[in-house]
Design an enzyme around this catalytic site. Structure first.
Site, PDB file in Angstrom:
ATOM      1  N   ASP A  96     -40.149 -26.728  -3.737  1.00  0.00           N
ATOM      2  CA  ASP A  96     -39.921 -27.631  -2.405  1.00  0.00           C
ATOM      3  C   ASP A  96     -41.149 -28.358  -2.213  1.00  0.00           C
ATOM      4  O   ASP A  96     -41.354 -28.727  -0.923  1.00  0.00           O
ATOM      5  CB  ASP A  96     -39.565 -26.644  -1.287  1.00  0.00           C
ATOM      6  CG  ASP A  96     -40.805 -25.939  -0.666  1.00  0.00           C
ATOM      7  OD1 ASP A  96     -41.525 -25.682  -1.594  1.00  0.00           O
ATOM      8  OD2 ASP A  96     -40.629 -25.195   0.262  1.00  0.00           O
ATOM      9  N   GLU A  97     -41.720 -28.819  -3.230  1.00  0.00           N
ATOM     10  CA  GLU A  97     -43.082 -29.735  -2.852  1.00  0.00           C
ATOM     11  C   GLU A  97     -43.369 -30.472  -4.059  1.00  0.00           C
ATOM     12  O   GLU A  97     -43.465 -30.099  -4.990  1.00  0.00           O
ATOM     13  CB  GLU A  97     -44.228 -28.740  -2.586  1.00  0.00           C
ATOM     14  CG  GLU A  97     -45.636 -29.246  -2.347  1.00  0.00           C
ATOM     15  CD  GLU A  97     -46.504 -28.074  -1.993  1.00  0.00           C
ATOM     16  OE1 GLU A  97     -46.287 -27.193  -1.087  1.00  0.00           O
ATOM     17  OE2 GLU A  97     -47.502 -28.437  -2.571  1.00  0.00           O
TER      18      GLU A  97
END
Lengths: 379, 100
Positions: A96-97
């Site tokens: 998620d990054e």
């Protein structure tokens, strides 16, 4: 992305929106750890990594959803593809990054709001964006404005922002490091930023040097063939409860090693080093690695090497809660095996991979892996 | 294919049959009226046990692979409930996976 797994589950099931929710592993809701917590759960003090039992104690009406990796992986890949399409060098940091190297782009606020709008519109989840001259400052900026926020840390506002933020907010500064920093009189990010490299090296060693350059250097993401080679490939698993059954444990060693080997073969890589990580309720963390002269992509050999590491360190089937097998020292597989037996084994592994690619994960597998299944764990 | 940095395939999880409440447990065959636009699929109405359900909102879509088969999954809202439907691109079969 903000509370990534929990936000996706809330988008899939809108009835969960606005409710405290945790995403846990697929075992019993009461006997797992919190993989992700919604902002409503976070507001009650529930955090990732917490035991689900403790989370339910804080909030008995907590909603629980078992983690469904395929949903998160698909969404992550879609967001990566969208960001890649913007044309900036990009790095996949975690599920998620992402890090984009936007260089000297002037209107970064407009760019950021465009990205946030697109992610919310397409996936119904929010993203926080931080801008800084390097990864650590950008990550800190995004952390400070969660959820759905935007913050740019530049030379003008750097000191003002850093002086109000505790040093432990910097990515990589854990509890032990923070305690050491506090004893050295370093309480804020600004205190840490203003220390020179020799000071940090003296008290934190190599990590201090990395921290100094991580905070001060202007980073660029370079894309080259050489850097595309991963540094390591690993898998880990937390068992539902501690176990010391040799059959069960060795089956888990084999399963994790097979998963690692499968990814090595998919990328035409061989590994020289095997790293074993164990969580032992009686002893704490165990972590050792060993390099071998012949590199391999065979799960059976990786598992044997991992068990050898355990045995040589005096651990005779200890009580184990979590296992991690990682391979590093990766080299490209440039030659086919020379000897007939090795060739046969190589062909067998290729055939197994092809069958699993066509018919699904674990369509064919070494029989010993069956022992990892608590419900049908017999051969 | 070599990937730099994080590889989403690292997010593998153990799929233990019978050890947990399978969220895709229903797997009931259904008939669906869907709108195909480009590479995207938009289910509009589905029929189950002779009853017709009009889809009011498409909440979320995602895809997964079962071996070489590509499965599109949809979270949809009708007037009363939220359903998870799936479409197998190889067999062109629709299934009702779950009712939330």
């Amino acid at each position: 992305m903000d509370a990534f797994f929990a936000s996706i589950e809330q988008a899939i099931n809108p009835r969960l929106k606005g409710k405290p929710l945790i995403v846990g592993s697929r075992n019993s809701p009461r006997f797992t750890v919190v993989c992700a917590a919604s902002y409503e759960a976070k507001a009650l003090g529930i955090t990732s990594g917490m035991r689900s039992q403790d989370a339910f104690r804080i909030c008995p009406n907590l909603s629980f959803v078992p983690a469904q990796q395929d949903r998160y992986i698909w969404t992550s890949r879609q967001i990566f593809t969208f960001l890649k399409g913007l044309g900036y060098p990009i790095q996949y940091c975690s599920i998620d990054e992402f890090t984009l190297d936007i260089g000297d782009t002037q209107n970064c606020h407009k760019l950021s709001s465009g990205i946030q709008e697109k992610i919310t519109q397409d996936f119904g989840i929010t993203a926080s964006i931080g801008i800084g001259k390097n990864y650590l400052l950008a990550k800190l900026a995004s952390k400070l404005k969660k959820p759905a926020g935007f913050l740019e840390i530049n030379e003008e506002n750097l000191e003002d922002i850093l002086k109000g933020v505790p040093a432990k907010k910097i990515c990589g500064v854990g509890e032990a490091t923070n305690l050491l920093l506090e004893n050295l009189g370093i309480n804020t990010c600004l205190d840490l930023y203003q220390k020179d490299v020799l000071f940090l090296k003296e008290y934190l060693g190599q990590y201090g040097i990395n921290l100094y350059f991580g905070l001060h250097t202007k980073e660029e993401i370079s894309i080259s063939e050489h850097e595309d080679l991963p540094k390591s490939i690993g898998h880990s698993y937390t068992l539902s409860k501690p176990n010391q059954n040799p059959g069960f444990i060795s089956a888990w060693f084999r399963l994790l090693s097979e998963k690692v080997a499968e990814r090595l073969r998919a990328q035409d890589l061989l590994a020289k080093t095997v790293h074993l990580w164990l969580e032992l309720p009686e002893f704490g963390h165990f972590s050792r690695q060993k390099s071998f002269s012949n590199a391999t992509d065979d799960g059976a050999l990786i598992a044997t090497r991992a068990m050898e590491i355990m045995a040589k360190n005096g651990l005779i089937w200890p009580n184990i809660r979590a296992i991690g097998v990682t391979c590093s020292g990766l080299i490209l597989k440039e030659y086919e095996p020379l000897f007939l037996e090795d060739k046969k084994r190589n062909n067998l592994l290729k055939a197994v991979d092809r069958i699993n690619q066509r018919f699904g994960e674990e369509a064919i597998f070494p029989a010993v892996i069956k022992l990892t299944n608590p419900t049908t764990g017999t051969l | 294919m070599l990937l730099s940095g994080f590889n989403p395939n690292a997010r593998w999880d153990r799929n233990i049959e019978g050890a947990y409440d399978d969220p895709d447990k229903l797997k009931a065959k259904i008939q669906v009226l869907a709108f195909f636009s480009g590479a995207k699929v938009y289910p509009r109405i589905f029929m189950m046990s002779g009853k017709r359900y009009r889809i009011r909102k498409l909440n979320y879509t995602w895809q997964k692979r079962q071996g070489s088969e590509l499965i599109s999954c949809f979270s949809v809202s009708t007037a009363c409930d939220i359903y998870q439907l799936s479409f197998n691109h190889s067999s062109c079969a629709w299934k009702l996976d779950n009712i939330f």
